[in-house]
Design a protein around this motif. Structure first.
Motif, mmCIF file in Angstrom:
data_model
loop_
_atom_site.group_PDB
_atom_site.id
_atom_site.type_symbol
_atom_site.label_atom_id
_atom_site.label_comp_id
_atom_site.label_asym_id
_atom_site.label_seq_id
_atom_site.Cartn_x
_atom_site.Cartn_y
_atom_site.Cartn_z
ATOM 1 N N ASP A 140 0.813 -1.220 0.000
ATOM 2 C CA ASP A 140 0.000 0.000 0.000
ATOM 3 C C ASP A 140 0.848 1.272 0.000
ATOM 4 N N CYS A 141 2.162 1.143 0.137
ATOM 5 C CA CYS A 141 3.039 2.312 0.092
ATOM 6 C C CYS A 141 4.448 1.871 -0.279
ATOM 7 N N THR A 142 5.154 2.755 -0.966
ATOM 8 C CA THR A 142 6.457 2.403 -1.493
ATOM 9 C C THR A 142 7.588 2.864 -0.583
ATOM 10 N N VAL A 143 8.741 2.223 -0.717
ATOM 11 C CA VAL A 143 9.941 2.647 0.020
ATOM 12 C C VAL A 143 11.117 2.872 -0.934
ATOM 13 N N TRP A 144 10.819 2.954 -2.230
ATOM 14 C CA TRP A 144 11.880 3.196 -3.215
ATOM 15 C C TRP A 144 11.283 3.909 -4.414
ATOM 16 N N GLY A 145 11.965 5.002 -4.866
ATOM 17 C CA GLY A 145 11.466 5.757 -6.001
ATOM 18 C C GLY A 145 12.569 6.253 -6.910
ATOM 19 N N GLY A 146 12.219 7.215 -7.754
ATOM 20 C CA GLY A 146 13.104 7.640 -8.825
ATOM 21 C C GLY A 146 14.387 8.299 -8.374
ATOM 22 N N ILE A 147 14.339 9.125 -7.322
ATOM 23 C CA ILE A 147 15.565 9.766 -6.826
ATOM 24 C C ILE A 147 16.568 8.705 -6.405
ATOM 25 N N LEU A 148 16.097 7.707 -5.663
ATOM 26 C CA LEU A 148 16.992 6.648 -5.190
ATOM 27 C C LEU A 148 17.543 5.822 -6.349
ATOM 28 N N SER A 149 16.721 5.522 -7.339
ATOM 29 C CA SER A 149 17.211 4.757 -8.491
ATOM 30 C C SER A 149 18.316 5.496 -9.217
ATOM 31 N N GLN A 150 18.116 6.784 -9.450
ATOM 32 C CA GLN A 150 19.124 7.559 -10.172
ATOM 33 C C GLN A 150 20.409 7.696 -9.384
ATOM 34 N N LEU A 151 20.288 7.942 -8.081
ATOM 35 C CA LEU A 151 21.486 8.101 -7.257
ATOM 36 C C LEU A 151 22.220 6.775 -7.102
ATOM 37 N N CYS A 211 7.827 -6.870 -4.880
ATOM 38 C CA CYS A 211 6.558 -7.588 -4.955
ATOM 39 C C CYS A 211 5.646 -6.986 -6.015
ATOM 40 N N GLY A 212 5.965 -5.757 -6.430
ATOM 41 C CA GLY A 212 5.162 -5.078 -7.434
ATOM 42 C C GLY A 212 5.477 -3.600 -7.427
ATOM 43 N N ARG A 213 4.599 -2.831 -8.041
ATOM 44 C CA ARG A 213 4.778 -1.383 -8.103
ATOM 45 C C ARG A 213 3.494 -0.692 -7.684
ATOM 46 N N PHE A 214 3.659 0.425 -6.977
ATOM 47 C CA PHE A 214 2.511 1.218 -6.516
ATOM 48 C C PHE A 214 3.017 2.618 -6.247
ATOM 49 N N MET A 215 2.215 3.624 -6.583
ATOM 50 C CA MET A 215 2.727 4.999 -6.607
ATOM 51 C C MET A 215 2.696 5.722 -5.272
ATOM 52 N N ARG A 216 1.980 5.245 -4.286
ATOM 53 C CA ARG A 216 1.804 6.025 -3.053
ATOM 54 C C ARG A 216 3.053 6.001 -2.174
ATOM 55 N N THR A 217 3.441 7.170 -1.690
ATOM 56 C CA THR A 217 4.664 7.314 -0.908
ATOM 57 C C THR A 217 4.559 6.621 0.453
ATOM 58 N N GLY A 218 5.720 6.200 0.941
ATOM 59 C CA GLY A 218 5.794 5.662 2.294
ATOM 60 C C GLY A 218 5.986 6.736 3.350
ATOM 61 N N LYS A 219 6.200 7.978 2.925
ATOM 62 C CA LYS A 219 6.396 9.076 3.877
ATOM 63 C C LYS A 219 5.183 9.207 4.797
ATOM 64 N N ASP A 220 5.451 9.308 6.100
ATOM 65 C CA ASP A 220 4.426 9.396 7.144
ATOM 66 C C ASP A 220 3.591 8.126 7.273
ATOM 67 N N HIS A 233 11.019 -6.289 -0.175
ATOM 68 C CA HIS A 233 9.848 -7.036 0.308
ATOM 69 C C HIS A 233 8.749 -6.004 0.512
ATOM 70 N N GLY A 234 8.172 -5.603 -0.599
ATOM 71 C CA GLY A 234 7.216 -4.513 -0.672
ATOM 72 C C GLY A 234 7.178 -4.024 -2.107
ATOM 73 N N VAL A 235 6.814 -2.760 -2.300
ATOM 74 C CA VAL A 235 6.655 -2.234 -3.653
ATOM 75 C C VAL A 235 7.559 -1.028 -3.897
ATOM 76 N N CYS A 236 7.695 -0.686 -5.176
ATOM 77 C CA CYS A 236 8.484 0.465 -5.590
ATOM 78 C C CYS A 236 7.657 1.322 -6.539
ATOM 79 N N ARG A 237 8.203 2.512 -6.865
ATOM 80 C CA ARG A 237 7.508 3.385 -7.811
ATOM 81 C C ARG A 237 8.539 4.075 -8.711
ATOM 82 N N ASP A 238 8.064 4.940 -9.596
ATOM 83 C CA ASP A 238 8.943 5.658 -10.530
ATOM 84 C C ASP A 238 9.797 4.679 -11.331
ATOM 85 N N THR A 239 9.192 3.608 -11.786
ATOM 86 C CA THR A 239 9.967 2.576 -12.477
ATOM 87 C C THR A 239 10.511 3.067 -13.817
#
Length: 223
Positions: free
Chosen positions: A89-100, A131-140, A112-118
């Protein structure tokens, strides 16, 4: 403590091993390690390196933390292993992290969860497994609970420095203390399979080719 790739002795040829070959070696040595439910999501379909482990927990409303800046401490050549408890239901990896991560020479990320900004991971060919992709942030919603401790990829435990191998078929985890043994068994299985193919293409029966290569012995669990 998380390990760098230089601190682990890797047999020649191990980097070309498939997850199937490593999984067979783990079975033969009666070791767990074949990860269920996590597959290639974006970037290159190949990851190989020691685990840099991060575990998440639901956000602490009294003292909220962050999703983490652990990437500043991740050694080049490592595989970031993120345990978000399998949450989708929320991601812990996105585009900034992939690029860096791609820029810093990190080998890939397994979640063990989802990512976004694929799409951004694709642009820099950064290997992402999840496990898949989902756009909602894990922040908060979640925060880093621990770095460098043992985490879980489903029912497979991963300690810092364990070896991660991923390809189109999925992900396997090799215990750090058994890396040489597992990879050498996997290389022996690869050699046997190559001999079987060569023999059968030259006219031998599959039964005879397997017998000559001692294939069943190599695959059999060591009791």
């Amino acid at each position: 403590m998380n390990a760098s790739v230089e601190s682990i002795a890797i047999p020649a040829g191990a980097r070309e091993l498939s997850t199937a070959e490593v999984s067979d070696a783990l079975d033969a040595l009666r070791l767990p390690g074949s990860v269920l439910g996590i597959g290639h999501v974006a970037g290159r379909a190949r990851v190989f390196g020691p685990a840099f482990t991060v575990r998440y927990a639901p956000v602490d409303v009294a003292q909220p933390g962050t999703v983490g800046d652990y990437l500043d401490d991740t050694p080049e050549g490592s595989v970031v292993v993120l345990d978000n408890g399998g949450r989708v239901d929320c991601t812990v990896w996105g585009g900034i992290l992939s690029q860096l991560a791609a820029h810093r020479g990190i080998a890939g990320t397994v979640i063990h969860g989802v990512c976004r900004d694929t799409a951004e991971a694709e642009q820099v060919a950064y290997p992402l497994y999840a496990c898949g992709r989902f756009m909602r942030t894990g922040k908060d919603r979640v925060q880093v609970e621990a770095v460098g401790e043992t985490v879980s990829l489903g029912d497979v435990r991963v300690s810092a420095g364990d070896f991660i191998v991923g390809d189109e078929d999925g992900v396997v985890v090799v215990p750090r203390a058994r890396v040489t043994e597992v990879f050498e068994r996997a290389l022996a299985l690869r050699g046997a399979e190559q001999r079987i193919v060569a023999a059968t293409l030259a006219g031998a029966s599959l039964t005879e080719a397997r017998r000559q290569a001692a294939y069943h012995t190599l695959q059999r669990a060591a009791y």
